[in-house]
Design a protein around this motif. Structure first.
Motif, mmCIF file in Angstrom:
data_model
loop_
_atom_site.group_PDB
_atom_site.id
_atom_site.type_symbol
_atom_site.label_atom_id
_atom_site.label_comp_id
_atom_site.label_asym_id
_atom_site.label_seq_id
_atom_site.Cartn_x
_atom_site.Cartn_y
_atom_site.Cartn_z
ATOM 1 N N PHE A 37 0.826 -1.207 0.000
ATOM 2 C CA PHE A 37 0.000 0.000 0.000
ATOM 3 C C PHE A 37 0.864 1.262 0.000
ATOM 4 O O PHE A 37 0.554 2.234 -0.691
ATOM 5 C CB PHE A 37 -0.954 0.004 1.207
ATOM 6 N N PHE A 38 1.948 1.245 0.773
ATOM 7 C CA PHE A 38 2.855 2.386 0.831
ATOM 8 C C PHE A 38 3.490 2.658 -0.537
ATOM 9 O O PHE A 38 3.605 3.810 -0.959
ATOM 10 C CB PHE A 38 3.937 2.134 1.889
ATOM 11 N N ALA A 39 3.875 1.594 -1.233
ATOM 12 C CA ALA A 39 4.474 1.769 -2.566
ATOM 13 C C ALA A 39 3.500 2.461 -3.516
ATOM 14 O O ALA A 39 3.898 3.320 -4.312
ATOM 15 C CB ALA A 39 4.915 0.416 -3.132
ATOM 16 N N PHE A 40 2.229 2.094 -3.431
ATOM 17 C CA PHE A 40 1.230 2.776 -4.258
ATOM 18 C C PHE A 40 1.127 4.251 -3.873
ATOM 19 O O PHE A 40 1.028 5.113 -4.737
ATOM 20 C CB PHE A 40 -0.135 2.087 -4.136
ATOM 21 N N VAL A 49 -12.035 -4.316 5.273
ATOM 22 C CA VAL A 49 -13.337 -3.683 5.075
ATOM 23 C C VAL A 49 -13.211 -2.521 4.086
ATOM 24 O O VAL A 49 -13.998 -2.411 3.139
ATOM 25 C CB VAL A 49 -13.939 -3.203 6.417
ATOM 26 N N VAL A 50 -12.218 -1.660 4.268
ATOM 27 C CA VAL A 50 -12.005 -0.536 3.342
ATOM 28 C C VAL A 50 -11.768 -1.062 1.923
ATOM 29 O O VAL A 50 -12.321 -0.540 0.952
ATOM 30 C CB VAL A 50 -10.824 0.348 3.805
ATOM 31 N N ASN A 81 -12.191 0.243 -2.311
ATOM 32 C CA ASN A 81 -11.241 0.029 -3.399
ATOM 33 C C ASN A 81 -11.713 -0.957 -4.460
ATOM 34 O O ASN A 81 -11.614 -0.677 -5.658
ATOM 35 C CB ASN A 81 -9.878 -0.397 -2.838
ATOM 36 N N ILE A 82 -12.226 -2.097 -4.041
ATOM 37 C CA ILE A 82 -12.651 -3.100 -5.025
ATOM 38 C C ILE A 82 -13.815 -2.603 -5.882
ATOM 39 O O ILE A 82 -13.768 -2.755 -7.115
ATOM 40 C CB ILE A 82 -12.943 -4.457 -4.356
ATOM 41 N N ASN A 95 -6.589 4.291 -0.065
ATOM 42 C CA ASN A 95 -5.310 3.572 0.011
ATOM 43 C C ASN A 95 -4.411 4.150 1.100
ATOM 44 O O ASN A 95 -3.704 3.417 1.789
ATOM 45 C CB ASN A 95 -4.587 3.576 -1.335
ATOM 46 N N ILE A 96 -4.434 5.458 1.268
ATOM 47 C CA ILE A 96 -3.666 6.075 2.357
ATOM 48 C C ILE A 96 -4.184 5.565 3.701
ATOM 49 O O ILE A 96 -3.397 5.245 4.603
ATOM 50 C CB ILE A 96 -3.717 7.617 2.267
ATOM 51 N N VAL A 97 -5.498 5.462 3.828
ATOM 52 C CA VAL A 97 -6.089 4.917 5.057
ATOM 53 C C VAL A 97 -5.608 3.483 5.271
ATOM 54 O O VAL A 97 -5.232 3.102 6.384
ATOM 55 C CB VAL A 97 -7.638 4.988 5.001
ATOM 56 N N ARG A 98 -5.580 2.682 4.206
ATOM 57 C CA ARG A 98 -5.099 1.293 4.327
ATOM 58 C C ARG A 98 -3.638 1.262 4.752
ATOM 59 O O ARG A 98 -3.248 0.444 5.588
ATOM 60 C CB ARG A 98 -5.286 0.530 3.009
#
Length: 191
Positions: A27-30, A105-106, A111-112, A144-147
């Motif tokens: 997730f961080f890489a994204f 859940v997020v 995202n999906i 994604n930042i939240v993830r």
């Protein structure tokens, strides 16, 4: 708890830490490279790239395994530690599992569905209306930042659980209590 229980605890804590760490890293890489890089492209390239990324990740059994087993291992570690009476370790493992559960859940709620909406656009080379892209960018990237933050919190909690577990195992080993893997190991764990 005998040495088998100690090995199980160790394996579950290490496994969950490694798997949650892998997810946090993805997730961080994204956040820091993939999405900022795509933001510098045109909408057609953005759609094509995101559709490709999502198709590769969705079709990758290793990703799916890591994504789900991270949660299962963290919950199992919390359960095993609670049964062993190591409440502090169980608490931190539970916190990690809860944070990672929110990541799932997020992913499934935000995202999906956005990934599916982008996939439903079809071939980006034939698109003329890219209005969905702006909505996708803002919402998907924020989620994604939240993830990333939640995975980092889960990873931090698992690291704390490992430290506490090491101290508990070291104390058991030093006193020769049941569940000890060996006296010398306990002294090594305490430093």
């Amino acid at each position: 708890m005998g040495s088998n229980g100690t090995r199980l605890s160790t394996a579950l804590l290490v496994l969950s830490t490694v798997l949650v760490g892998l997810m946090a890293g993805l997730f961080f890489a994204f956040d820091v490279s993939v999405m900022p890089g795509l933001a510098k492209t045109d909408d057609r390239t953005y759609v094509t790239a995101m559709q490709s990324f999502n198709a590769v990740i969705d079709g990758n059994p290793l990703f799916g395994t890591v994504f789900v087993v991270a949660l299962l291992a963290a919950f199992a570690a919390a359960f095993v530690e609670a049964r062993a009476g190591r409440r502090a370790v169980a608490l931190w493992a539970s916190l990690a599992a809860a944070a990672y559960l929110v990541v799932l859940v997020v992913t499934f709620v935000v995202n999906i569905p956005l990934n599916n909406e982008l996939a439903d656009l079809g071939d980006a080379a034939k698109l003329t209306d890219f209005s969905v892209v702006e909505k996708f960018k803002g919402t998907w990237e924020t989620a994604n930042i939240v993830r990333t933050l939640l995975c980092t919190a889960a990873l931090t909690a698992l690291a704390r659980a490992l430290v506490l577990y090491g101290r508990a195992a070291g104390a058991s080993a030093a006193t020769g209590a049941p569940g000890a893997s060996g006296g010398g190991q306990g002294r090594a764990l305490r430093g």
